[in-house]
Design an enzyme around this catalytic site. Structure first.
Site, PDB file in Angstrom:
ATOM      1  NE  ARG A 148      -4.353  -2.210  -0.176  1.00 31.35           N
ATOM      2  CZ  ARG A 148      -5.702  -1.818   0.640  1.00 31.35           C
ATOM      3  NH1 ARG A 148      -5.460  -0.839   1.702  1.00 31.35           N
ATOM      4  NH2 ARG A 148      -6.212  -2.967   0.220  1.00 31.35           N
ATOM      5  NE  ARG A 164      -7.379   5.013   1.641  1.00 28.11           N
ATOM      6  CZ  ARG A 164      -8.173   4.680   2.497  1.00 28.11           C
ATOM      7  NH1 ARG A 164      -9.579   5.205   2.678  1.00 28.11           N
ATOM      8  NH2 ARG A 164      -8.679   3.560   2.603  1.00 28.11           N
ATOM      9  NE  ARG A 203      -9.200   6.553  -6.987  1.00 28.92           N
ATOM     10  CZ  ARG A 203      -9.754   6.290  -5.442  1.00 28.92           C
ATOM     11  NH1 ARG A 203      -8.839   5.909  -4.697  1.00 28.92           N
ATOM     12  NH2 ARG A 203     -11.441   6.188  -5.547  1.00 28.92           N
ATOM     13  CG  ASP A 226      -8.248  -3.968  -4.433  1.00 28.41           C
ATOM     14  OD1 ASP A 226      -8.494  -3.480  -3.302  1.00 28.41           O
ATOM     15  OD2 ASP A 226      -9.088  -4.908  -4.652  1.00 28.41           O
ATOM     16  CE1 TYR A 280     -12.774  -8.169   2.289  1.00 24.99           C
ATOM     17  CE2 TYR A 280     -10.942  -8.597   1.146  1.00 24.99           C
ATOM     18  CZ  TYR A 280     -11.699  -8.390   1.477  1.00 24.99           C
ATOM     19  OH  TYR A 280     -10.789  -7.244   2.656  1.00 24.99           O
TER      20      TYR A 280
HETATM   21  O1  CP3 Z   1       0.457  -0.161  -3.537  1.00 31.49           O
HETATM   22  C1  CP3 Z   1      -0.117  -0.902  -3.023  1.00 31.49           C
HETATM   23  O2  CP3 Z   1      -0.483  -1.917  -2.034  1.00 31.49           O
HETATM   24  C2  CP3 Z   1      -0.755  -1.335  -4.444  1.00 31.49           C
HETATM   25  C3  CP3 Z   1      -2.402  -1.198  -4.334  1.00 31.49           C
HETATM   26  C4  CP3 Z   1      -3.309  -2.244  -3.848  1.00 31.49           C
HETATM   27  C5  CP3 Z   1      -4.777  -1.469  -3.301  1.00 31.49           C
HETATM   28  N1  CP3 Z   1      -5.383  -2.660  -3.055  1.00 31.49           N
HETATM   29  C6  CP3 Z   1      -4.694  -0.758  -3.604  1.00 31.49           C
HETATM   30  C7  CP3 Z   1      -6.331   0.583  -2.726  1.00 31.49           C
HETATM   31  C8  CP3 Z   1      -3.520  -3.495  -3.649  1.00 31.49           C
HETATM   32  C9  CP3 Z   1      -2.351  -4.224  -2.742  1.00 31.49           C
HETATM   33  C10 CP3 Z   1      -4.767  -4.104  -2.988  1.00 31.49           C
HETATM   34  C11 CP3 Z   1      -4.861  -5.506  -2.286  1.00 31.49           C
HETATM   35  C12 CP3 Z   1      -6.108  -5.510  -1.918  1.00 31.49           C
HETATM   36  N2  CP3 Z   1      -6.986  -5.288  -1.729  1.00 31.49           N
HETATM   37  C13 CP3 Z   1      -5.274  -6.400  -0.361  1.00 31.49           C
HETATM   38  C14 CP3 Z   1      -4.661  -7.729  -0.262  1.00 31.49           C
HETATM   39  C15 CP3 Z   1      -3.748  -6.562   0.919  1.00 31.49           C
HETATM   40  C16 CP3 Z   1      -4.372  -6.227   1.778  1.00 31.49           C
HETATM   41  O3  CP3 Z   1      -4.228  -4.774   2.430  1.00 31.49           O
HETATM   42  O4  CP3 Z   1      -4.254  -7.244   2.479  1.00 31.49           O
HETATM   43  C17 CP3 Z   1      -7.118  -6.819   0.211  1.00 31.49           C
HETATM   44  C18 CP3 Z   1      -7.588  -7.570   1.392  1.00 31.49           C
HETATM   45  C19 CP3 Z   1      -7.855  -5.932  -0.830  1.00 31.49           C
HETATM   46  C20 CP3 Z   1      -9.013  -5.599  -0.363  1.00 31.49           C
HETATM   47  C21 CP3 Z   1      -9.572  -3.944   0.231  1.00 31.49           C
HETATM   48  N3  CP3 Z   1     -10.034  -3.309  -1.565  1.00 31.49           N
HETATM   49  C22 CP3 Z   1      -9.906  -3.139   0.717  1.00 31.49           C
HETATM   50  C23 CP3 Z   1      -9.667  -3.669   2.315  1.00 31.49           C
HETATM   51  C24 CP3 Z   1      -9.538  -1.516   0.973  1.00 31.49           C
HETATM   52  C25 CP3 Z   1     -10.345  -0.384   1.865  1.00 31.49           C
HETATM   53  C26 CP3 Z   1     -10.854  -0.573   2.122  1.00 31.49           C
HETATM   54  C27 CP3 Z   1     -10.733   1.494   2.448  1.00 31.49           C
HETATM   55  O5  CP3 Z   1     -10.860   2.859   1.941  1.00 31.49           O
HETATM   56  O6  CP3 Z   1     -10.294   0.942   3.929  1.00 31.49           O
HETATM   57  C28 CP3 Z   1      -9.456  -1.373  -0.679  1.00 31.49           C
HETATM   58  C29 CP3 Z   1      -9.392  -0.529  -1.601  1.00 31.49           C
HETATM   59  C30 CP3 Z   1      -7.855  -0.004  -1.519  1.00 31.49           C
HETATM   60  N4  CP3 Z   1      -7.090  -1.044  -2.633  1.00 31.49           N
HETATM   61  C31 CP3 Z   1      -7.701   1.446  -2.002  1.00 31.49           C
HETATM   62  C32 CP3 Z   1      -5.756   1.244  -2.411  1.00 31.49           C
HETATM   63  C33 CP3 Z   1      -5.439   2.150  -2.420  1.00 31.49           C
HETATM   64  C34 CP3 Z   1      -8.355   2.044  -0.963  1.00 31.49           C
HETATM   65  C35 CP3 Z   1      -9.226   3.123  -2.015  1.00 31.49           C
HETATM   66  C36 CP3 Z   1      -9.093   4.700  -2.168  1.00 31.49           C
HETATM   67  O7  CP3 Z   1      -7.846   5.731  -1.756  1.00 31.49           O
HETATM   68  O8  CP3 Z   1      -9.928   5.343  -2.076  1.00 31.49           O
END
Ligand code: CP3
Length: 348
Positions: free
Chosen positions: A30, A34, A43, A79, A154
């Site tokens: 990540r 944000r 975004r 994602d 999920y």
């Molecule tokens: O920099 C990175 O790591 C690259 C991008 C990345 C994202 N999601 C971007 C994202 C990666 C590798 C993921 C994988 C992902 N997505 C996982 C496995 C990694 C982990 O954290 O265990 C999981 C469980 C998800 C499912 C998911 N997607 C969640 C739990 C969330 C967060 C929700 C929130 O808003 O708190 C997302 C959304 C997400 N994926 C965001 C990002 C940058 C946030 C969206 C935003 O910025 O509005």
């Protein structure tokens, strides 16, 4: 004559292969997201899943932390639910919550809603990776996919879950359906990884983030065969594979045996214990607690030094967090950690 720098001779790839490195490579799960004001600006007004399908935006967001922090790898901005949505499942990423599925997966008939992923479903992913590898030059790009348990959870729960109760009920109540579901998810993950590597990604990570919710016996019987299938899809392509989950201290050897060169370690288990538990067979990645980025600099720096020192005893070490960067993290602290890892790990 020395060869031109390339991703395959980068610190990340050499450490993942267990070769000597002059410095410990570092990147952060990540790292894009944000915590960066430039990410929040880009975004603005673009829904998450839409952002993941726009190649110019994906490339720019992926590059932001590389430029700002000087990390040794880029992680593809996407994602784990992107391939699930690409085959037509009605799933959204809701800010502050995570994945939300309109109609959760519960019965055999639901398998019909999960067709095979083909590269034609995600031509934009190929395009994004092409843009990125051109811009990154010798800095490696890490592709990724979601692991079978995490994706299944999920889909079955319909959203994030603390106890994964419905998921475990399905696993034990209808093992045949569970295996059919995971078979499809492994195909989807394997193809998603393959598309990224064929387009130029230099390494991959399988995120089975929530696999730590399972006992060893259940992991081995219900998940491992499918993780193995997903990772096998990219084996012929020869790129290092990283396998990560949260709270997986009891599963590390099994996760290694899924077909991986690097085992991801969260912050609950020391790297030394992780190496002992996996018999020194794999490189390790980790494992700074992301919450420590909020601590004063001295105790944080001390922990970073300890992790670098422990990592020296592993067959290979990629410095990372034990889980993703928290959105409120001060990005300047991340940059300082990168500098410190490079400084204290430098071989003279
Ligand atoms: O920099 C990175 O790591 C690259 C991008 C990345 C994202 N999601 C971007 C994202 C990666 C590798 C993921 C994988 C992902 N997505 C996982 C496995 C990694 C982990 O954290 O265990 C999981 C469980 C998800 C499912 C998911 N997607 C969640 C739990 C969330 C967060 C929700 C929130 O808003 O708190 C997302 C959304 C997400 N994926 C965001 C990002 C940058 C946030 C969206 C935003 O910025 O509005």
């Amino acid at each position: 004559m020395t060869a031109a720098p390339s991703a395959s001779s980068s610190l990340l790839l050499r450490a993942a292969r267990g070769e000597q490195v002059e410095q410990t490579p570092v990147w952060f799960m990540r790292q894009a997201g944000r915590s960066l004001p430039e990410y929040r600006a880009l975004r603005e007004g673009v829904p998450m899943l839409e952002a993941c399908r726009r190649p110019e935006l994906v490339a720019e967001i992926t590059m932001q932390p590389v430029r700002r922090h000087g990390v040794d790898a880029a992680i593809f901005f996407s994602d784990i639910v992107v391939p699930v949505a690409a085959v037509g499942v009605d799933i959204d990423l809701v800010a502050g919550i995570g994945p939300v599925v309109a109609d959760p997966f519960r019965t055999r008939a639901d398998l019909d809603r999960l067709p095979e992923l083909t590269p034609d479903d995600v031509p934009d992913i190929t395009e994004s990776v092409h843009l990125l590898v051109r811009e990154l030059g010798p800095t490696p790009l890490i592709g990724f996919a979601g692991g079978p348990f995490t994706l299944a959870s999920y889909l079955v729960e319909g959203g994030p879950s603390r106890h994964h109760a419905r998921t475990k009920a399905l696993m034990h109540g209808d093992p045949a359906l569970w295996h059919d579901l995971c078979h499809r998810l492994a195909q989807l993950a394997g193809t998603f990884l393959k598309v990224q590597v064929e387009a130029g990604a230099s390494a991959v990570q399988l995120f089975d983030s929530w696999a730590g919710a399972l006992s060893r016996a259940d992991y081995e019987r219900f998940v491992l065969p499918h993780s193995r299938a997903a990772l096998a899809a990219v084996e012929p392509l020869g790129v290092p594979r990283i396998h990560f989950g949260v709270g997986t201290g009891e599963l590390l050897d099994l996760m290694g045996s899924a077909g991986t060169e690097v085992v991801g370690v969260d912050y609950r288990v020391s790297l030394a214990d992780a190496v002992a538990r996996t018999g020194g067979q794999y490189a390790v990645q980790g494992n700074l607690d992301p919450a420590l980025l909020f601590a004063p600099w001295e105790p944080l720096a001390e922990r970073v030094r300890e992790i670098v020192a422990e990592g020296r005893k592993a067959p290979g070490h990629v410095f990372n967090l034990g889980h993703g960067v928290l959105p409120e993290t001060d990005p300047d602290v991340i940059t300082r950690v990168v500098e410190l890892v490079h400084e204290v790990s430098a071989r003279t």
